[in-house]
Write a protein that holds these residues in place. Sequence first.
Motif, mmCIF file in Angstrom:
data_model
loop_
_atom_site.group_PDB
_atom_site.id
_atom_site.type_symbol
_atom_site.label_atom_id
_atom_site.label_comp_id
_atom_site.label_asym_id
_atom_site.label_seq_id
_atom_site.Cartn_x
_atom_site.Cartn_y
_atom_site.Cartn_z
ATOM 1 N N PHE A 148 0.807 -1.217 0.000
ATOM 2 C CA PHE A 148 0.000 0.000 0.000
ATOM 3 C C PHE A 148 0.841 1.269 0.000
ATOM 4 O O PHE A 148 0.396 2.324 -0.433
ATOM 5 N N TYR A 149 2.073 1.176 0.479
ATOM 6 C CA TYR A 149 2.881 2.394 0.596
ATOM 7 C C TYR A 149 3.382 2.901 -0.757
ATOM 8 O O TYR A 149 3.756 4.059 -0.869
ATOM 9 N N TRP A 150 3.379 2.051 -1.795
ATOM 10 C CA TRP A 150 3.820 2.521 -3.114
ATOM 11 C C TRP A 150 2.889 3.584 -3.680
ATOM 12 O O TRP A 150 3.352 4.678 -4.049
ATOM 13 N N TRP A 187 3.936 7.713 -4.100
ATOM 14 C CA TRP A 187 3.960 8.432 -5.372
ATOM 15 C C TRP A 187 2.824 9.431 -5.498
ATOM 16 O O TRP A 187 3.021 10.554 -5.980
ATOM 17 N N TRP A 188 1.637 9.042 -5.096
ATOM 18 C CA TRP A 188 0.524 9.984 -5.137
ATOM 19 C C TRP A 188 0.775 11.097 -4.118
ATOM 20 O O TRP A 188 0.475 12.264 -4.372
ATOM 21 N N GLY A 189 1.349 10.730 -2.977
ATOM 22 C CA GLY A 189 1.699 11.729 -1.956
ATOM 23 C C GLY A 189 2.663 12.769 -2.486
ATOM 24 O O GLY A 189 2.537 13.968 -2.192
ATOM 25 N N LEU A 190 3.623 12.330 -3.264
ATOM 26 C CA LEU A 190 4.569 13.258 -3.877
ATOM 27 C C LEU A 190 3.831 14.223 -4.811
ATOM 28 O O LEU A 190 4.095 15.432 -4.815
ATOM 29 N N GLY A 191 2.890 13.698 -5.563
ATOM 30 C CA GLY A 191 2.066 14.544 -6.434
ATOM 31 C C GLY A 191 1.250 15.547 -5.642
ATOM 32 O O GLY A 191 1.132 16.720 -6.025
#
Length: 102
Positions: free
Chosen positions: A52-54, A58-62
């Motif tokens: 789940f952390y992937w 990546w979405w968190g970075l966005g």
Amino acid sequence: MELNFNEEDRYFSAKKKVEKIKGFYGNLASFLGVNIVLLVINLLTSPEYLWFYWPLMWWGLGVVFHGLKVFDVLPVLGKDWEEKKIKELMEKEKNNNKEKWQ
């Protein structure tokens, strides 16, 4: 180049800014909701392998970059940069058109 804004222009500019902030909060809410669901799915289906952390990362970075842009933290993404780039591109186009017709 300094622009003089009348009341209507300032209102339009503020309204546009509020829409961008609203869009950011919508993105943030989606990010939180979807990633909570992904965490639950991951823990229920395959707790031995945490994947789940992937999407979270990546979405968190966005989301972080979206927030930096909306709240004008990064100068390269801000309004001043946009204005300079627009002016630069308009000048370049103007020069290209002059060269074509000479």
